[in-house]
Design a protein around this motif. Structure first.
Motif, PDB file in Angstrom:
ATOM      1  N   ASP A 103      13.882  -2.228   5.161  1.00 33.31           N
ATOM      2  CA  ASP A 103      13.297  -3.109   4.146  1.00 33.31           C
ATOM      3  C   ASP A 103      12.289  -2.351   3.288  1.00 33.31           C
ATOM      4  N   LEU A 104      11.471  -1.531   3.931  1.00 31.59           N
ATOM      5  CA  LEU A 104      10.463  -0.762   3.191  1.00 31.59           C
ATOM      6  C   LEU A 104      11.127   0.235   2.246  1.00 31.59           C
ATOM      7  N   ILE A 105      12.125   0.945   2.732  1.00 29.84           N
ATOM      8  CA  ILE A 105      12.787   1.940   1.896  1.00 29.84           C
ATOM      9  C   ILE A 105      13.453   1.292   0.695  1.00 29.84           C
ATOM     10  N   ALA A 106      14.107   0.153   0.913  1.00 30.83           N
ATOM     11  CA  ALA A 106      14.727  -0.560  -0.208  1.00 30.83           C
ATOM     12  C   ALA A 106      13.676  -0.954  -1.242  1.00 30.83           C
ATOM     13  N   ALA A 107      12.531  -1.424  -0.767  1.00 30.52           N
ATOM     14  CA  ALA A 107      11.462  -1.834  -1.688  1.00 30.52           C
ATOM     15  C   ALA A 107      10.913  -0.635  -2.457  1.00 30.52           C
ATOM     16  N   ILE A 108      10.748   0.510  -1.802  1.00 32.82           N
ATOM     17  CA  ILE A 108      10.255   1.712  -2.479  1.00 32.82           C
ATOM     18  C   ILE A 108      11.227   2.145  -3.572  1.00 32.82           C
ATOM     19  N   LEU A 109      12.501   2.218  -3.231  1.00 31.80           N
ATOM     20  CA  LEU A 109      13.484   2.694  -4.198  1.00 31.80           C
ATOM     21  C   LEU A 109      13.587   1.767  -5.397  1.00 31.80           C
ATOM     22  N   GLU A 110      13.415   0.465  -5.177  1.00 29.76           N
ATOM     23  CA  GLU A 110      13.451  -0.479  -6.290  1.00 29.76           C
ATOM     24  C   GLU A 110      12.184  -0.391  -7.130  1.00 29.76           C
ATOM     25  N   THR A 161      10.413   4.756  12.815  1.00 22.69           N
ATOM     26  CA  THR A 161      11.333   3.623  12.816  1.00 22.69           C
ATOM     27  C   THR A 161      10.742   2.371  13.449  1.00 22.69           C
ATOM     28  N   SER A 162       9.542   2.459  14.009  1.00 12.30           N
ATOM     29  CA  SER A 162       8.873   1.242  14.481  1.00 12.30           C
ATOM     30  C   SER A 162       8.039   0.595  13.376  1.00 12.30           C
ATOM     31  N   TRP A 163       8.049   1.192  12.180  1.00 14.17           N
ATOM     32  CA  TRP A 163       7.263   0.610  11.088  1.00 14.17           C
ATOM     33  C   TRP A 163       7.607  -0.871  10.934  1.00 14.17           C
ATOM     34  N   GLY A 164       6.571  -1.696  10.787  1.00 14.54           N
ATOM     35  CA  GLY A 164       6.736  -3.116  10.501  1.00 14.54           C
ATOM     36  C   GLY A 164       6.725  -4.038  11.690  1.00 14.54           C
ATOM     37  N   THR A 165       6.879  -3.500  12.901  1.00 14.40           N
ATOM     38  CA  THR A 165       6.968  -4.391  14.063  1.00 14.40           C
ATOM     39  C   THR A 165       5.652  -5.121  14.342  1.00 14.40           C
ATOM     40  N   ASP A 166       4.542  -4.611  13.805  1.00 19.03           N
ATOM     41  CA  ASP A 166       3.246  -5.253  14.009  1.00 19.03           C
ATOM     42  C   ASP A 166       2.775  -6.029  12.779  1.00 19.03           C
ATOM     43  N   LEU A 167       3.621  -6.123  11.756  1.00 19.74           N
ATOM     44  CA  LEU A 167       3.256  -6.817  10.525  1.00 19.74           C
ATOM     45  C   LEU A 167       3.817  -8.240  10.518  1.00 19.74           C
ATOM     46  N   ASP A 168       3.264  -9.097   9.661  1.00 19.54           N
ATOM     47  CA  ASP A 168       3.797 -10.446   9.485  1.00 19.54           C
ATOM     48  C   ASP A 168       5.260 -10.357   9.067  1.00 19.54           C
ATOM     49  N   ARG A 169       6.070 -11.250   9.610  1.00 21.25           N
ATOM     50  CA  ARG A 169       7.515 -11.338   9.331  1.00 21.25           C
ATOM     51  C   ARG A 169       8.304 -10.152   9.891  1.00 21.25           C
ATOM     52  N   ARG A 170       7.618  -9.185  10.509  1.00 18.88           N
ATOM     53  CA  ARG A 170       8.273  -8.073  11.208  1.00 18.88           C
ATOM     54  C   ARG A 170       9.364  -7.404  10.365  1.00 18.88           C
ATOM     55  N   PRO A 171       9.002  -6.879   9.201  1.00 18.06           N
ATOM     56  CA  PRO A 171       9.989  -6.146   8.405  1.00 18.06           C
ATOM     57  C   PRO A 171      10.407  -4.873   9.123  1.00 18.06           C
ATOM     58  N   ALA A 222       0.836  -1.202   0.000  1.00 20.30           N
ATOM     59  CA  ALA A 222       0.000   0.000   0.000  1.00 20.30           C
ATOM     60  C   ALA A 222       0.873   1.255   0.000  1.00 20.30           C
ATOM     61  N   VAL A 223       1.957   1.235   0.775  1.00 15.33           N
ATOM     62  CA  VAL A 223       2.862   2.382   0.800  1.00 15.33           C
ATOM     63  C   VAL A 223       3.494   2.582  -0.575  1.00 15.33           C
ATOM     64  N   ILE A 224       3.968   1.503  -1.171  1.00 14.96           N
ATOM     65  CA  ILE A 224       4.607   1.605  -2.486  1.00 14.96           C
ATOM     66  C   ILE A 224       3.632   2.155  -3.520  1.00 14.96           C
ATOM     67  N   ARG A 225       2.388   1.695  -3.483  1.00  9.90           N
ATOM     68  CA  ARG A 225       1.387   2.215  -4.421  1.00  9.90           C
ATOM     69  C   ARG A 225       1.212   3.719  -4.250  1.00  9.90           C
ATOM     70  N   GLN A 226       1.194   4.167  -2.994  1.00 10.48           N
ATOM     71  CA  GLN A 226       0.986   5.592  -2.749  1.00 10.48           C
ATOM     72  C   GLN A 226       2.185   6.409  -3.217  1.00 10.48           C
ATOM     73  N   VAL A 227       3.387   5.917  -2.940  1.00  7.33           N
ATOM     74  CA  VAL A 227       4.585   6.619  -3.382  1.00  7.33           C
ATOM     75  C   VAL A 227       4.646   6.651  -4.909  1.00  7.33           C
ATOM     76  N   ARG A 228       4.325   5.540  -5.536  1.00  4.92           N
ATOM     77  CA  ARG A 228       4.328   5.504  -7.004  1.00  4.92           C
ATOM     78  C   ARG A 228       3.317   6.490  -7.574  1.00  4.92           C
ATOM     79  N   ALA A 229       2.154   6.589  -6.931  1.00  3.16           N
ATOM     80  CA  ALA A 229       1.143   7.544  -7.398  1.00  3.16           C
ATOM     81  C   ALA A 229       1.661   8.970  -7.312  1.00  3.16           C
ATOM     82  N   MET A 230       2.393   9.287  -6.245  1.00  6.21           N
ATOM     83  CA  MET A 230       2.948  10.632  -6.114  1.00  6.21           C
ATOM     84  C   MET A 230       4.014  10.897  -7.182  1.00  6.21           C
ATOM     85  N   ALA A 231       4.852   9.908  -7.440  1.00  8.00           N
ATOM     86  CA  ALA A 231       5.854  10.063  -8.495  1.00  8.00           C
ATOM     87  C   ALA A 231       5.195  10.223  -9.864  1.00  8.00           C
TER      88      ALA A 231
END
Length: 419
Positions: A204-211, A190-200, A166-175
């Protein structure tokens, strides 16, 4: 306090407080069909008593200026202090920080505030671009920590992350809309992901956005916790030029005893070591920090340690908050300083911040920078240095040139060209 432009029929939203509030105000402007058409909405902040006072004052002024308007109060102060706003005759509706469908409908109870700590649903990844220069994407809300001075968990709830796709979709929409810079924001980024599956982790999120969004020129982070920077994020700061070299750290004090009494999770040495590691990874990085002046029991020696930290760490940008006791927090029950002493220390700390910024600007003379145009004659360099320039350029565009001088607050760009 900021007021954004609304589309015809949309509510007029007046925003107090943090960048996340500003992003959420954009969502409020799009809720005309949810019962807010034509309303005046106050999106409040609970960080300080002064923020609550300013909101009350603005509400009374709005009623005088628009006697027939429907006045709605929401946000963190509405969540933590609903009775304060319900007591105002000018207010038609008080809504907490959980926005379910229909919660803003004109019919029903005048106060609609639920248990925010029971909330488990993350809000959608929303974006805002109030000045069209850059876009902000909210990726996280709430906080799991309980600093002794802070009321925000009781206004925002526990940490809840938006999923990466969802974050990537939003960032892509802005770009895709042409934004050259996107800022990721949240309550405790910096606590992003601690409540998600696999605890990213945030790295990890920033790398995925940039890619996933190769057309995005610049990705920036809002305030981050010095105790939570993960190794992948540290590596990206050093290796990825599209990740901007500006880190704003939530430090609050430079004295170990006060940090313990604040229930912060880092020491003075931890913060200095982190800044040194980040500077080794990215020598062009600039650092900002939040500090609280006049925390209960803060001695003159403890305050001097904070002043010394500013120079020792080589900080460039300071956000200084005079301590404000918030009901229900442990710090409010500690021995308090006088208002005079608190504000005197805040002035001294701001003066240290002015000197720190001047030192930073001294070191930027001769540097070649790429800057994002915020408005006519003003831009921001990669490291968040504010830039003056002469000539015309389109808001949101990038220009490059050499810094030739500064006035103590802003650098001045010499001859420049489009980047």
């Amino acid at each position: 306090m900021t007021a954004g432009l609304a589309l015809p029929g949309a509510p007029r939203v007046i925003t107090f407080g943090c960048r996340l509030n500003a992003v959420q105000s954009q969502a409020l402007r799009e809720l005309a069909d949810e019962g807010l058409a034509g309303a005046v909405v106050f999106n409040t902040c609970a960080v300080t008593a002064e923020a609550v006072r300013q909101a009350r004052q603005a509400i009374r002024r709005a009623r005088r200026e628009e006697p027939n308007a429907r006045i709605v109060v929401t946000g963190c102060a509405a969540q933590t202090d609903p009775d304060v706003f319900a007591a105002l005759d000018e207010v038609d509706l008080v809504v907490g920080n959980v926005w379910r469908p229909g919660v803003f409908a004109p019919q029903g109870a005048r106060v609609r505030v639920g248990d925010i700590l029971a909330e488990t649903q993350a809000a959608p990844a929303i974006s805002s671009h109030p000045n069209r220069a850059r876009a902000y994407v909210a990726i996280q809300n709430g906080c799991d920590h309980r600093c002794t001075f802070c009321v925000i968990p009781y206004g925002r709830g526990n940490s809840r992350s938006q999923d990466a796709e969802a974050v990537i979709r939003q960032v892509r929409a802005m770009a895709d809309q042409g934004f050259r810079e996107v800022v990721l924001t949240g309550v405790d980024l910096t606590s992003w992901g601690t409540d998600l599956d696999r605890r990213p982790r945030l790295g990890d999120l920033i790398a995925a956005i940039l890619e996933a969004v190769p057309d995005l020129a610049r990705l920036r982070l809002s305030s981050i916790d010095a105790a939570e920077i993960d190794e992948r994020l540290l590596g990206l700061i050093g290796a990825e030029p599209r990740l901007m070299p500006h880190l704003h750290l939530s430090l609050q004090s430079g004295d170990d005893l006060i940090l313990k009494r604040m229930k912060r999770r880092h020491s003075r040495a931890d913060a200095l070591a982190l800044i040194a590691a980040l500077r080794r990874a990215r020598p062009d990085a600039a650092f900002g920090a939040d500090f609280i002046a006049g925390f209960p029991t803060e001695s003159e020696a403890a305050f001097e340690n904070t002043l010394a930290f500013v120079e020792e760490a080589g900080l460039a940008f300071l956000h200084v908050f005079p301590y404000s006791p918030r009901a229900g927090t442990p710090a409010a029950r500690m021995p308090q300083h006088s208002a005079e002493l608190i504000h005197a220390r805040a002035r001294r700390l701001r003066a240290a911040g002015d000197a720190a910024l001047a030192r930073h600007l001294d070191g930027r003379i001769g540097a070649r920078v790429t800057a994002l145009i915020e408005r006519t004659g003003r831009a921001r360099a990669e490291d968040f240095t504010e830039i003056d320039f002469a000539g015309e350029a389109t808001q949101g565009a990038l220009i490059c040139g050499e810094i030739v001088a500064h006035d103590g607050a802003r650098a001045r760009l010499g001859h420049w060209m489009a980047a």
